[in-house]
Motif scaffolding. Structure first.
Motif, PDB file in Angstrom:
ATOM      1  N   VAL A  46       0.863  -1.182   0.000  1.00 31.14           N
ATOM      2  CA  VAL A  46       0.000   0.000   0.000  1.00 31.14           C
ATOM      3  C   VAL A  46       0.899   1.230   0.000  1.00 31.14           C
ATOM      4  O   VAL A  46       1.712   1.420   0.912  1.00 31.14           O
ATOM      5  CB  VAL A  46      -0.952   0.026   1.204  1.00 31.14           C
ATOM      6  CG1 VAL A  46      -1.841   1.269   1.151  1.00 31.14           C
ATOM      7  CG2 VAL A  46      -1.818  -1.235   1.233  1.00 31.14           C
TER       8      VAL A  46
ATOM      9  N   ARG B 104      -0.831  14.266   0.230  1.00 31.31           N
ATOM     10  CA  ARG B 104      -0.250  13.036   0.761  1.00 31.31           C
ATOM     11  C   ARG B 104       1.277  13.051   0.646  1.00 31.31           C
ATOM     12  O   ARG B 104       1.868  12.374  -0.196  1.00 31.31           O
ATOM     13  CB  ARG B 104      -0.854  11.814   0.069  1.00 31.31           C
ATOM     14  CG  ARG B 104      -2.244  11.486   0.581  1.00 31.31           C
ATOM     15  CD  ARG B 104      -2.738  10.116   0.138  1.00 31.31           C
ATOM     16  NE  ARG B 104      -3.926   9.754   0.912  1.00 31.31           N
ATOM     17  CZ  ARG B 104      -3.911   9.118   2.064  1.00 31.31           C
ATOM     18  NH1 ARG B 104      -2.752   8.754   2.603  1.00 31.31           N
ATOM     19  NH2 ARG B 104      -5.026   8.841   2.698  1.00 31.31           N
TER      20      ARG B 104
ATOM     21  N   VAL C 257       0.901   6.007   2.238  1.00 31.16           N
ATOM     22  CA  VAL C 257       0.328   5.973   3.582  1.00 31.16           C
ATOM     23  C   VAL C 257       0.863   7.171   4.351  1.00 31.16           C
ATOM     24  O   VAL C 257       2.070   7.431   4.353  1.00 31.16           O
ATOM     25  CB  VAL C 257       0.690   4.651   4.284  1.00 31.16           C
ATOM     26  CG1 VAL C 257       0.309   4.683   5.753  1.00 31.16           C
ATOM     27  CG2 VAL C 257       0.021   3.483   3.563  1.00 31.16           C
TER      28      VAL C 257
ATOM     29  N   LEU D 206      -2.745   5.033  -2.656  1.00 29.74           N
ATOM     30  CA  LEU D 206      -3.733   5.900  -2.018  1.00 29.74           C
ATOM     31  C   LEU D 206      -3.648   7.306  -2.588  1.00 29.74           C
ATOM     32  O   LEU D 206      -2.563   7.885  -2.685  1.00 29.74           O
ATOM     33  CB  LEU D 206      -3.507   5.952  -0.505  1.00 29.74           C
ATOM     34  CG  LEU D 206      -3.542   4.619   0.253  1.00 29.74           C
ATOM     35  CD1 LEU D 206      -3.351   4.869   1.745  1.00 29.74           C
ATOM     36  CD2 LEU D 206      -4.840   3.877   0.001  1.00 29.74           C
TER      37      LEU D 206
ATOM     38  N   ASP E 238      -6.425  11.013  -3.379  1.00 26.22           N
ATOM     39  CA  ASP E 238      -7.748  11.623  -3.405  1.00 26.22           C
ATOM     40  C   ASP E 238      -8.089  12.144  -4.796  1.00 26.22           C
ATOM     41  O   ASP E 238      -9.217  12.012  -5.261  1.00 26.22           O
ATOM     42  CB  ASP E 238      -7.810  12.766  -2.387  1.00 26.22           C
ATOM     43  CG  ASP E 238      -7.496  12.286  -0.981  1.00 26.22           C
ATOM     44  OD1 ASP E 238      -8.031  11.231  -0.597  1.00 26.22           O
ATOM     45  OD2 ASP E 238      -6.697  12.935  -0.286  1.00 26.22           O
TER      46      ASP E 238
ATOM     47  N   VAL F   9      -3.862  -0.783   7.533  1.00 23.48           N
ATOM     48  CA  VAL F   9      -3.570  -1.613   6.360  1.00 23.48           C
ATOM     49  C   VAL F   9      -2.670  -2.781   6.726  1.00 23.48           C
ATOM     50  O   VAL F   9      -2.777  -3.868   6.130  1.00 23.48           O
ATOM     51  CB  VAL F   9      -2.970  -0.770   5.215  1.00 23.48           C
ATOM     52  CG1 VAL F   9      -3.947   0.312   4.770  1.00 23.48           C
ATOM     53  CG2 VAL F   9      -1.632  -0.152   5.589  1.00 23.48           C
TER      54      VAL F   9
ATOM     55  N   GLU G 241      -3.343   5.004   9.584  1.00 26.35           N
ATOM     56  CA  GLU G 241      -3.487   4.339   8.282  1.00 26.35           C
ATOM     57  C   GLU G 241      -2.550   3.140   8.188  1.00 26.35           C
ATOM     58  O   GLU G 241      -2.943   2.071   7.713  1.00 26.35           O
ATOM     59  CB  GLU G 241      -3.173   5.328   7.153  1.00 26.35           C
ATOM     60  CG  GLU G 241      -4.255   6.361   6.905  1.00 26.35           C
ATOM     61  CD  GLU G 241      -3.947   7.262   5.721  1.00 26.35           C
ATOM     62  OE1 GLU G 241      -4.827   8.051   5.343  1.00 26.35           O
ATOM     63  OE2 GLU G 241      -2.819   7.180   5.174  1.00 26.35           O
TER      64      GLU G 241
ATOM     65  N   ALA H 115      -9.720   1.439  -0.284  1.00 27.58           N
ATOM     66  CA  ALA H 115      -8.566   0.556  -0.132  1.00 27.58           C
ATOM     67  C   ALA H 115      -8.772  -0.422   1.021  1.00 27.58           C
ATOM     68  O   ALA H 115      -8.427  -1.604   0.918  1.00 27.58           O
ATOM     69  CB  ALA H 115      -7.301   1.376   0.098  1.00 27.58           C
TER      70      ALA H 115
ATOM     71  N   TYR I  42      -8.683   6.027   0.396  1.00 27.88           N
ATOM     72  CA  TYR I  42      -8.328   5.240   1.584  1.00 27.88           C
ATOM     73  C   TYR I  42      -9.459   4.317   2.027  1.00 27.88           C
ATOM     74  O   TYR I  42      -9.233   3.131   2.302  1.00 27.88           O
ATOM     75  CB  TYR I  42      -7.937   6.184   2.725  1.00 27.88           C
ATOM     76  CG  TYR I  42      -7.685   5.484   4.036  1.00 27.88           C
ATOM     77  CD1 TYR I  42      -6.633   4.594   4.180  1.00 27.88           C
ATOM     78  CD2 TYR I  42      -8.523   5.702   5.135  1.00 27.88           C
ATOM     79  CE1 TYR I  42      -6.403   3.944   5.385  1.00 27.88           C
ATOM     80  CE2 TYR I  42      -8.293   5.063   6.339  1.00 27.88           C
ATOM     81  CZ  TYR I  42      -7.238   4.174   6.459  1.00 27.88           C
ATOM     82  OH  TYR I  42      -7.022   3.534   7.641  1.00 27.88           O
TER      83      TYR I  42
END
Length: 235
Positions: free
Chosen positions: A7, A41, A10, A207, A209, A19, A15, A224, A221
């Motif tokens: 992933v 991010r 993060v 991840l 937006d 995950v 988070e 996911a 998120y």
């Protein structure tokens, strides 16, 4: 599931813990902004180190720019305890940088590799196969990034066209190289994708937006987490 789950991007301890509990074996933290995405991010060094310290079983991947000041990038990766680096843009570090990474015990994830519908499979990794000593952990391939419904196209439409990329082409490529697949994962299709790509080492979720491009796969998120739950339910 015995496949690697990775992933990327993060951005908090919460988070990372979530995950990891759902099976992620590698967690990428973005130390530098990725121009493909229009969001916030990116994490500071202190937070990246905190995320790394919070992990119990997963490994930490430093996602960073190694082009302008690569040795500072190595310093940052070491400072947060990352054993893997993922250069932005799929860049291949210079030989002296790869040597320094090897000396530091850090391997490279080559990501941002695109496999388009009309690609000759032999060319997908061609820029890497001519380079000696890549210090590669694996290659992360974004499959049919030009399609939002990439899996449906690959599964249902591509077989009608012999000159288009096929599922068998991808598995054949993965038999010769360690590949991790990026696709338009959903809770409904992820188990089918994993079953159809047995030669792949695993799956990766990115991840984000919002994206600045239409030819990149990413996952919010919340979705996911649903994808990871579906994978865990697959056993």
């Amino acid at each position: 599931m015995n496949k690697l789950i990775k992933v990327d991007r993060v951005c908090s301890v919460d988070e990372a813990k979530a995950v990891e509990e759902l099976g992620a074996g590698l967690i990428g933290v973005p130390l530098d902004p990725d121009p493909r995405f229009a969001d916030r991010r990116t994490v500071a060094m202190e937070l990246a180190a905190e995320i790394g310290a919070s992990l119990r079983t997963a490994g930490l991947v430093a996602m960073l720019d190694l082009r302008e000041d690569p040795f500072d990038g190595i310093r940052r990766a070491r400072a947060i305890g990352a054993r893997l680096v993922q250069p932005l843009g799929g860049a291949i570090p210079e030989p002296q940088v790869r040597a320094a990474l090897r000396e530091a015990g850090i391997s490279i994830v080559y990501a941002g590799i695109e496999a388009a519908h009309d690609d000759d499979p032999a060319w997908i990794l061609s820029r890497y196969t001519t380079v000696d000593d890549l210090q590669a952990a694996f290659f992360q391939v974004d499959v049919l990034p030009e399609y939002r419904n990439a899996w449906q196209v690959l599964r249902d439409e591509s077989p009608a066209y012999d000159d288009e990329l096929q599922i068998d082409d991808l598995n054949q490529l993965a038999r010769g190289h360690d590949l991790v697949a990026v696709l338009d994962y959903t809770p409904q299709n992820v188990a089918q994708i994993v079953a159809a790509l047995p030669a792949f080492r695993g799956v990766a979720l990115t991840l984000a937006d919002h994206a600045t491009r239409t030819d990149v796969h990413f996952t919010g998120y919340a979705q996911a987490l649903e994808v990871l739950r579906a994978l865990r339910g697959r056993g």
